[in-house]
Design an enzyme around this catalytic site. Structure first.
Site, PDB file in Angstrom:
ATOM      1  N   SER A  69       0.868  -1.181   0.000  1.00  0.00           N
ATOM      2  CA  SER A  69       0.000   0.000   0.000  1.00  0.00           C
ATOM      3  C   SER A  69       0.901   1.226   0.000  1.00  0.00           C
ATOM      4  O   SER A  69       2.120   1.121   0.117  1.00  0.00           O
ATOM      5  CB  SER A  69      -0.939  -0.001   1.219  1.00  0.00           C
ATOM      6  OG  SER A  69      -0.212  -0.097   2.426  1.00  0.00           O
ATOM      7  N   ASP A  98      -7.237  -6.122  12.193  1.00  0.00           N
ATOM      8  CA  ASP A  98      -6.773  -5.648  10.882  1.00  0.00           C
ATOM      9  C   ASP A  98      -7.622  -6.337   9.805  1.00  0.00           C
ATOM     10  O   ASP A  98      -7.496  -7.541   9.589  1.00  0.00           O
ATOM     11  CB  ASP A  98      -5.288  -5.979  10.702  1.00  0.00           C
ATOM     12  CG  ASP A  98      -4.693  -5.374   9.435  1.00  0.00           C
ATOM     13  OD1 ASP A  98      -5.454  -4.857   8.590  1.00  0.00           O
ATOM     14  OD2 ASP A  98      -3.454  -5.434   9.272  1.00  0.00           O
ATOM     15  N   ILE A  99      -8.492  -5.575   9.150  1.00  0.00           N
ATOM     16  CA  ILE A  99      -9.363  -6.117   8.107  1.00  0.00           C
ATOM     17  C   ILE A  99      -8.649  -5.997   6.766  1.00  0.00           C
ATOM     18  O   ILE A  99      -8.497  -4.912   6.234  1.00  0.00           O
ATOM     19  CB  ILE A  99     -10.717  -5.383   8.064  1.00  0.00           C
ATOM     20  CG1 ILE A  99     -11.402  -5.428   9.426  1.00  0.00           C
ATOM     21  CG2 ILE A  99     -11.615  -5.997   6.990  1.00  0.00           C
ATOM     22  CD1 ILE A  99     -12.728  -4.679   9.482  1.00  0.00           C
ATOM     23  N   CYS A 124      -5.404  -7.931   6.159  1.00  0.00           N
ATOM     24  CA  CYS A 124      -4.094  -7.759   6.804  1.00  0.00           C
ATOM     25  C   CYS A 124      -2.908  -7.977   5.883  1.00  0.00           C
ATOM     26  O   CYS A 124      -1.769  -7.707   6.267  1.00  0.00           O
ATOM     27  CB  CYS A 124      -3.993  -8.705   7.996  1.00  0.00           C
ATOM     28  SG  CYS A 124      -4.081 -10.463   7.568  1.00  0.00           S
ATOM     29  N   GLY A 125      -3.142  -8.486   4.664  1.00  0.00           N
ATOM     30  CA  GLY A 125      -2.027  -8.705   3.761  1.00  0.00           C
ATOM     31  C   GLY A 125      -1.007  -9.669   4.345  1.00  0.00           C
ATOM     32  O   GLY A 125      -1.354 -10.695   4.942  1.00  0.00           O
ATOM     33  N   GLY A 151       0.862  -9.016   6.793  1.00  0.00           N
ATOM     34  CA  GLY A 151       1.052  -8.747   8.212  1.00  0.00           C
ATOM     35  C   GLY A 151       1.931  -7.568   8.541  1.00  0.00           C
ATOM     36  O   GLY A 151       2.371  -7.432   9.688  1.00  0.00           O
ATOM     37  N   SER A 191      -6.299 -14.312   1.031  1.00  0.00           N
ATOM     38  CA  SER A 191      -5.170 -14.900   0.305  1.00  0.00           C
ATOM     39  C   SER A 191      -4.497 -15.989   1.135  1.00  0.00           C
ATOM     40  O   SER A 191      -3.998 -15.720   2.234  1.00  0.00           O
ATOM     41  CB  SER A 191      -4.151 -13.820  -0.053  1.00  0.00           C
ATOM     42  OG  SER A 191      -2.917 -14.387  -0.444  1.00  0.00           O
ATOM     43  N   GLU A 249      -1.682 -17.482   0.419  1.00  0.00           N
ATOM     44  CA  GLU A 249      -0.246 -17.204   0.457  1.00  0.00           C
ATOM     45  C   GLU A 249       0.077 -16.165   1.528  1.00  0.00           C
ATOM     46  O   GLU A 249       1.067 -16.292   2.248  1.00  0.00           O
ATOM     47  CB  GLU A 249       0.226 -16.717  -0.915  1.00  0.00           C
ATOM     48  CG  GLU A 249       0.224 -17.777  -1.992  1.00  0.00           C
ATOM     49  CD  GLU A 249       1.376 -18.757  -1.857  1.00  0.00           C
ATOM     50  OE1 GLU A 249       2.474 -18.333  -1.452  1.00  0.00           O
ATOM     51  OE2 GLU A 249       1.173 -19.948  -2.135  1.00  0.00           O
ATOM     52  N   CYS A 289      -0.626   3.257 -13.198  1.00  0.00           N
ATOM     53  CA  CYS A 289      -1.122   3.732 -11.908  1.00  0.00           C
ATOM     54  C   CYS A 289      -0.281   4.892 -11.381  1.00  0.00           C
ATOM     55  O   CYS A 289      -0.820   5.864 -10.824  1.00  0.00           O
ATOM     56  CB  CYS A 289      -1.161   2.593 -10.898  1.00  0.00           C
ATOM     57  SG  CYS A 289      -2.453   1.362 -11.225  1.00  0.00           S
TER      58      CYS A 289
END
Length: 388
Positions: A137, A173-174, A176-177, A179, A199, A201, A359
């Site tokens: 992010s 954490d909604i 969380c990726g 972490g 995910s 992974e 982007c």
């Protein structure tokens, strides 16, 4: 329409191609020009696809090698500053817009698609691109960060300070990726966290990396969350770079979930990319090739979702910081590419380059924003103050 100066007349042999070239000329982009942001055609049919399909056709033509550009980021900055994307409205876009309006493209069944299609590409791949914290992010460069790693640490710490984290707090954490936020918050602020992701992974990586910390990672859709499942209401909620997948038909549901999971005196930090126009629809190339079912929110859509549930204590826009973040990811991706070329192939390389650089150009043109919303249930007594 005659071809603008600097164009190769041989490739502009039809009126539609001349029209597209003239449109690009309004953004100071030349077909077969010699500047870094000019479009170099290998197959003139790329112009036909751009006219017929908008960015979907333009992007797929680039993936196929039909055109090139030395600086795609600058190409898109020029294109979007001139608002050329609003000039080309292919017929297929109307059907896409109708689907977005009528169907919940981010329902519970479809919510898992982005995990498999995008986030499960491979942890080694993302580690090479994202850096040591695996933070996917926008970094925070305004504090004087010298590189991507520092910008990401600054962003994570900014979130912690805005939330006012204290030792012993329980944090949700909604989205969380891998972490990154949870790890930083536990290490630096002594909190306990529960994170959810779609995910496999990401969940596997985070569980292994942060095994020694009071962190729990769940493979779970956010709609399944409630206070009982969390062992009681949490003190704080963070959601960093996940709301882009929620979808306009589910924004209110997301806020209701956050509300029922949060203590009455708690805080929520929502970190999300945003769009400038409420009625715009998701980009078809991004939807097909990068983030299936993605849907960027507008300020108005988020405001509607908050209505009666939360007080907005603070709204912070640092969208310009996504430009250097994406450019750093692109540099890392290109440097690491030889390790992945055999498995992923040249079409993937061109796709990923188009994704990152288009982007970057969109954020540089201020067509996209990055917002951090700080929310409370009933208002912080005396008011909330943004940390220095």
């Amino acid at each position: 329409m005659s071809a603008p100066a600097g164009h190769d007349d041989a490739v502009l042999d039809t009126a539609p191609r001349q029209w597209v070239a003239g449109l690009l000329g309004r953004a100071d982009i030349r077909v077969n020009g010699d500047r870094p942001w000019d479009m170099r055609l290998h197959d003139p049919a790329a112009l036909d696809r751009a006219l017929a399909e908008g960015n979907l056709g333009l992007g797929e033509a680039y993936m196929a090698g039909a055109w090139d550009c030395e600086r795609l980021d600058v190409f898109f900055e020029h294109l979007l500053r001139a608002h050329l994307d609003r000039e080309v409205q292919p017929a297929q876009l109307a059907w896409h817009a109708l689907q977005v309006k009528l169907f919940n493209r981010q329902n519970r069944r479809r919510a898992w698609q982005v995990g498999k299609a995008h986030y499960d590409l491979g942890n080694d791949f993302y580690a090479a691109m994202l850096g040591p914290r695996m933070a996917y992010s926008c970094g925070y460069w305004q504090g004087g960060a010298a590189d991507l790693a520092q910008a990401q640490e600054a962003k994570l710490d900014l979130v912690c300070r805005k939330l006012g984290l204290q030792p012993g707090m329980r944090v949700l954490d909604i989205g969380c990726g891998w972490g990154s936020f949870m790890g930083h918050a536990a290490e630096r602020y002594g909190v306990r966290c529960i994170g959810v992701t779609v995910s496999e992974e990401q969940a596997a990586y985070a569980q292994q990396r942060y095994a020694g910390l009071p962190l729990e990672f769940r493979l779970q859709d956010y709609r399944q969350l409630d206070a009982d499942a969390l062992g009681g209401p949490v003190d704080r909620i963070a959601s960093i770079g996940m709301f882009e997948h929620v979808g306009r038909r589910n924004h209110r549901r997301f806020m209701e979930v956050a509300h029922r999971c949060l203590r009455d005196d708690g805080l929520v930090l929502l970190h999300t990319i945003g769009k400038n126009r409420r009625k715009s629809v998701p980009d078809r190339w991004i939807d097909r090739h990068i983030f299936p079912n993605g849907d960027l929110p507008s300020i108005g859509q988020i405001g509607d979702a908050l209505d009666g549930l939360f007080v907005c204590e603070d709204l912070h826009n640092f969208g310009a910081d996504y430009d250097p973040t994406l450019m750093a990811w692109h540099a890392s991706f290109e440097a690491a590419w030889p390790r992945f070329a055999g498995a992923l192939g040249e079409t993937f390389r061109r796709k990923w380059r188009y994704y990152l650089l288009s982007c970057a150009g969109a954020f540089r043109a201020r067509e996209l924003q990055l917002w951090q919303w700080l929310l409370s249930k009933d208002g912080v007594p005396g008011g909330w103050r943004r940390p220095a």
